[in-house]
Motif scaffolding. Structure first.
Motif, PDB file in Angstrom:
ATOM      1  N   PRO A 164      18.576 -11.340   2.096  1.00  0.00           N
ATOM      2  CA  PRO A 164      17.909 -10.484   2.912  1.00  0.00           C
ATOM      3  C   PRO A 164      16.484 -10.129   1.984  1.00  0.00           C
ATOM      4  CG  PRO A 164      19.392  -9.349   2.020  1.00  0.00           C
ATOM      5  CD  PRO A 164      19.889 -10.521   1.591  1.00  0.00           C
ATOM      6  N   LEU A 165      15.277 -10.353   2.707  1.00  0.00           N
ATOM      7  CA  LEU A 165      14.020  -9.903   2.151  1.00  0.00           C
ATOM      8  C   LEU A 165      13.409  -8.963   2.953  1.00  0.00           C
ATOM      9  CD1 LEU A 165      12.652 -13.390   1.061  1.00  0.00           C
ATOM     10  CD2 LEU A 165      13.950 -11.740  -0.319  1.00  0.00           C
ATOM     11  N   MET A 166      12.453  -8.015   2.570  1.00  0.00           N
ATOM     12  CA  MET A 166      11.450  -7.375   3.206  1.00  0.00           C
ATOM     13  C   MET A 166      10.125  -7.592   2.787  1.00  0.00           C
ATOM     14  SD  MET A 166      13.512  -3.610   2.693  1.00  0.00           S
ATOM     15  CE  MET A 166      13.554  -3.939   0.806  1.00  0.00           C
ATOM     16  N   GLU A 167       9.457  -8.133   3.865  1.00  0.00           N
ATOM     17  CA  GLU A 167       8.194  -8.591   3.370  1.00  0.00           C
ATOM     18  C   GLU A 167       6.924  -7.517   3.861  1.00  0.00           C
ATOM     19  OE1 GLU A 167       4.818 -12.175   4.192  1.00  0.00           O
ATOM     20  OE2 GLU A 167       6.850 -12.310   5.093  1.00  0.00           O
ATOM     21  N   ILE A 168       6.419  -7.178   2.790  1.00  0.00           N
ATOM     22  CA  ILE A 168       5.213  -6.015   2.954  1.00  0.00           C
ATOM     23  C   ILE A 168       4.114  -6.591   2.936  1.00  0.00           C
ATOM     24  CG2 ILE A 168       4.525  -3.904   1.973  1.00  0.00           C
ATOM     25  CD1 ILE A 168       7.328  -3.685   0.739  1.00  0.00           C
ATOM     26  N   VAL A 169       3.285  -6.900   4.089  1.00  0.00           N
ATOM     27  CA  VAL A 169       1.829  -7.536   4.269  1.00  0.00           C
ATOM     28  C   VAL A 169       0.686  -6.588   4.184  1.00  0.00           C
ATOM     29  CG1 VAL A 169       0.653  -9.081   5.767  1.00  0.00           C
ATOM     30  CG2 VAL A 169       3.053  -9.258   5.513  1.00  0.00           C
ATOM     31  N   SER A 170      -0.202  -6.559   3.233  1.00  0.00           N
ATOM     32  CA  SER A 170      -1.106  -5.657   3.274  1.00  0.00           C
ATOM     33  C   SER A 170      -2.308  -6.149   4.015  1.00  0.00           C
ATOM     34  CB  SER A 170      -1.664  -5.277   1.720  1.00  0.00           C
ATOM     35  OG  SER A 170      -2.562  -6.627   1.225  1.00  0.00           O
ATOM     36  N   GLU A 171      -3.373  -5.280   4.073  1.00  0.00           N
ATOM     37  CA  GLU A 171      -4.555  -5.845   4.740  1.00  0.00           C
ATOM     38  C   GLU A 171      -5.573  -6.408   3.513  1.00  0.00           C
ATOM     39  OE1 GLU A 171      -5.290  -6.125   7.852  1.00  0.00           O
ATOM     40  OE2 GLU A 171      -4.017  -5.023   8.811  1.00  0.00           O
ATOM     41  N   PRO A 172      -6.554  -7.022   3.807  1.00  0.00           N
ATOM     42  CA  PRO A 172      -7.354  -7.369   2.725  1.00  0.00           C
ATOM     43  C   PRO A 172      -8.202  -6.450   2.000  1.00  0.00           C
ATOM     44  CG  PRO A 172      -8.292  -8.316   4.638  1.00  0.00           C
ATOM     45  CD  PRO A 172      -7.007  -7.616   4.819  1.00  0.00           C
ATOM     46  N   ASP A 173      -7.544  -5.372   1.331  1.00  0.00           N
ATOM     47  CA  ASP A 173      -8.291  -4.160   1.085  1.00  0.00           C
ATOM     48  C   ASP A 173      -8.667  -4.068  -0.481  1.00  0.00           C
ATOM     49  OD1 ASP A 173      -8.393  -3.232   3.555  1.00  0.00           O
ATOM     50  OD2 ASP A 173      -6.810  -1.820   3.248  1.00  0.00           O
ATOM     51  N   MET A 174      -8.179  -5.062  -1.070  1.00  0.00           N
ATOM     52  CA  MET A 174      -8.150  -4.934  -2.596  1.00  0.00           C
ATOM     53  C   MET A 174      -9.596  -5.766  -3.086  1.00  0.00           C
ATOM     54  SD  MET A 174      -4.148  -4.722  -3.365  1.00  0.00           S
ATOM     55  CE  MET A 174      -4.059  -5.457  -1.740  1.00  0.00           C
ATOM     56  N   ARG A 175     -10.107  -5.479  -4.259  1.00  0.00           N
ATOM     57  CA  ARG A 175     -11.456  -6.077  -4.559  1.00  0.00           C
ATOM     58  C   ARG A 175     -11.613  -6.453  -5.798  1.00  0.00           C
ATOM     59  NH1 ARG A 175     -11.431  -6.349  -0.004  1.00  0.00           N
ATOM     60  NH2 ARG A 175     -12.841  -5.651   1.585  1.00  0.00           N
ATOM     61  N   SER A 176     -10.194  -6.588  -6.557  1.00  0.00           N
ATOM     62  CA  SER A 176     -10.273  -6.994  -7.913  1.00  0.00           C
ATOM     63  C   SER A 176      -8.852  -7.157  -8.366  1.00  0.00           C
ATOM     64  CB  SER A 176     -10.993  -5.999  -8.992  1.00  0.00           C
ATOM     65  OG  SER A 176      -9.810  -4.819  -9.242  1.00  0.00           O
ATOM     66  N   ALA A 177      -8.673  -8.045  -9.293  1.00  0.00           N
ATOM     67  CA  ALA A 177      -7.114  -8.428  -9.748  1.00  0.00           C
ATOM     68  C   ALA A 177      -6.518  -6.899 -10.325  1.00  0.00           C
ATOM     69  CB  ALA A 177      -7.190  -9.417 -10.738  1.00  0.00           C
ATOM     70  N   ASP A 178      -7.368  -6.170 -11.070  1.00  0.00           N
ATOM     71  CA  ASP A 178      -6.696  -4.883 -11.467  1.00  0.00           C
ATOM     72  C   ASP A 178      -6.485  -3.999 -10.502  1.00  0.00           C
ATOM     73  OD1 ASP A 178      -7.130  -5.443 -14.152  1.00  0.00           O
ATOM     74  OD2 ASP A 178      -9.151  -4.763 -14.218  1.00  0.00           O
ATOM     75  N   GLU A 179      -6.998  -4.035  -9.234  1.00  0.00           N
ATOM     76  CA  GLU A 179      -6.503  -3.137  -8.018  1.00  0.00           C
ATOM     77  C   GLU A 179      -5.357  -3.720  -7.344  1.00  0.00           C
ATOM     78  OE1 GLU A 179      -9.489  -2.634  -4.841  1.00  0.00           O
ATOM     79  OE2 GLU A 179     -11.176  -2.000  -6.415  1.00  0.00           O
ATOM     80  N   ALA A 180      -5.148  -5.226  -7.409  1.00  0.00           N
ATOM     81  CA  ALA A 180      -4.065  -5.749  -6.907  1.00  0.00           C
ATOM     82  C   ALA A 180      -2.723  -5.520  -7.766  1.00  0.00           C
ATOM     83  CB  ALA A 180      -4.330  -7.135  -6.710  1.00  0.00           C
ATOM     84  N   VAL A 181      -3.071  -5.421  -9.072  1.00  0.00           N
ATOM     85  CA  VAL A 181      -1.828  -5.138  -9.865  1.00  0.00           C
ATOM     86  C   VAL A 181      -1.230  -3.626  -9.920  1.00  0.00           C
ATOM     87  CG1 VAL A 181      -1.198  -5.160 -12.216  1.00  0.00           C
ATOM     88  CG2 VAL A 181      -2.154  -6.918 -11.358  1.00  0.00           C
ATOM     89  N   ALA A 182      -2.330  -2.800  -9.767  1.00  0.00           N
ATOM     90  CA  ALA A 182      -2.142  -1.405  -9.540  1.00  0.00           C
ATOM     91  C   ALA A 182      -1.387  -1.106  -8.259  1.00  0.00           C
ATOM     92  CB  ALA A 182      -3.524  -0.679  -9.587  1.00  0.00           C
ATOM     93  N   TYR A 183      -1.795  -1.610  -7.162  1.00  0.00           N
ATOM     94  CA  TYR A 183      -1.030  -1.826  -5.857  1.00  0.00           C
ATOM     95  C   TYR A 183       0.369  -2.195  -6.132  1.00  0.00           C
ATOM     96  CZ  TYR A 183       0.687  -3.453  -1.416  1.00  0.00           C
ATOM     97  OH  TYR A 183       1.208  -3.713  -0.167  1.00  0.00           O
TER      98      TYR A 183
END
Length: 389
Positions: free
Chosen positions: A149-168
């Motif tokens: 079983p997997l839960m897929e969590i899909v974000s909107e395209p709201d991140m503007r850098s690799a650092d923001e993506a990693v923080a999320y």
């Protein structure tokens, strides 16, 4: 004009259940290949799926923690594609009517919107072996993961850098562990993500995106996104065009390579699974799960600051895991006179020594009462701080 990066993430979190999503097979990691399978997860004729109730509860918890609206009716669909690690020729997932929608997760000073949280089953695992000299290649398939079983969590395209993506991702990783819905062990593939990355000139419409597939390390996620951003900018500035495609990141070389053209939803020919009825959830069922949820990391951080007078940094460190937070509160309970001293000794002294020895806080032989006793002796000047260390 400057370039702007646009990032959306699809995170796959393995639910921490003992059995698979639609059958009773075990989900143990590292078992002998193909030893945890049955007619249901192998897709044999006549075998019918039965939904795992605990998976549903975990998905509801995750949706609530991500501030989503929980749908009273959701539908399982068949996502059709043909690949050796997909024994049925389709994957059971959710598409038009997912379990949870329209959420958000606050990260630092910003917010990442959550498009959906839905349930699906994992595929099997392919292993390739070969001899480059003689070009003799063989592929093996292990279907133990098929149906996990997997839960897929899909974000909107709201991140503007690799650092923001990693923080999320780090915040999401912490969240699912706090909830107890997943161990989220990235080395075991229990927490992995696909990153949709594009670039555009500031103020212009969204550019063509490329999908970076199956990233399972914070360090590699950052490297992969930064490489992809640089690749797309260089390609456009040289007069080329970004192609919508799926790419694999080679961590050894620090670069990505094309895997296949990126599919759209219609390519998968989604349709409701005739073997699974719609999932209906009453408001009382959802409220009961909400009432049983643990304190979440953000709530705990704020409480540590207000109740114990900790700095934001110390509160953040001590709420990293439920085990560490529980240790701190037990320590304060035994040495209530000085919560800040408890925080300093736990974060700066004990954790450092445990890390040197590769020991988790839950396995520490220095228990909260023992450390509290030492702090009592410092407070009454029986021993100095230097001697205590």
């Amino acid at each position: 004009m400057s370039w702007e990066t646009v990032i959306g993430l699809e995170v796959h979190v393995q639910a921490n259940t003992r059995s698979k999503a639609f059958c009773g097979c075990a989900t143990d990691f590292g078992a002998e290949p193909n030893s945890q399978t049955c007619p249901v997860c192998l897709g044999l004729p006549g075998a019918l799926p039965v939904l795992n109730r605990q998976v549903v509860e975990y998905a509801i918890r995750t949706g609530l923690a991500a501030n989503c609206a929980i749908a009273p009716r959701s539908v399982f669909a068949r996502k059709n594609y043909f690949y050796p690690d997909l024994p049925k020729g389709y994957q059971i997932s959710q598409y038009d009517l997912p379990m949870s929608v329209h959420g958000r997760i606050d990260v630092g000073g910003g917010t990442v919107r959550i498009r959906r949280v839905h349930l699906e089953e994992d595929t099997g695992r392919l292993q390739h072996a070969g001899d480059k000299l003689h070009r003799a290649w063989e592929s093996y398939v292990d279907l133990n993961r098929a149906g996990v079983p997997l839960m897929e969590i899909v974000s909107e395209p709201d991140m503007r850098s690799a650092d923001e993506a990693v923080a999320y991702l780090k915040q999401l990783h912490q969240l699912v562990r706090f909830l107890g819905v997943s161990d989220a062990d990235m080395e075991k593939g229990q927490f992995r993500c696909d990153a949709n990355v594009s670039v555009r000139r500031t103020g212009e419409p969204l550019g063509t995106r490329a999908e970076l597939k199956n990233l399972n390390s914070f360090r590699f996620i950052k490297q992969a996104i930064e490489y992809e951003v640089a690749r797309q900018i260089e390609l456009i500035e040289d007069g080329g065009e970004v192609v919508q495609e799926t790419r694999l990141f080679d961590s050894a070389k620090g670069e990505s390579r094309p895997m296949r053209s990126k599919e759209e939803a219609h390519d998968y020919r989604y349709f409701p699974d005739p073997d699974l009825p719609p999932l209906r959830l009453s408001a009382s069922e959802v409220d009961a799960i909400r009432a049983g949820m643990p304190e979440l990391p953000g709530q705990m951080r704020h409480r540590f600051e207000s109740e114990y007078g900790l700095s934001p940094y110390d509160a953040d460190v001590l709420s990293t895991t439920r085990e560490l937070a529980g240790y701190y509160e037990a320590l304060v309970g035994a040495h209530a006179a000085d919560p800040k001293r408890c925080a300093n000794w736990l974060a700066n002294e004990l954790l450092g020594r445990l890390k040197e020895r590769g020991i988790d806080i839950g396995d520490s032989t220095v228990t909260p009462p023992l450390l509290a006793g030492l702090l009592d002796r410092i407070a009454d000047n029986t021993v100095s701080g230097k001697l205590a260390k």
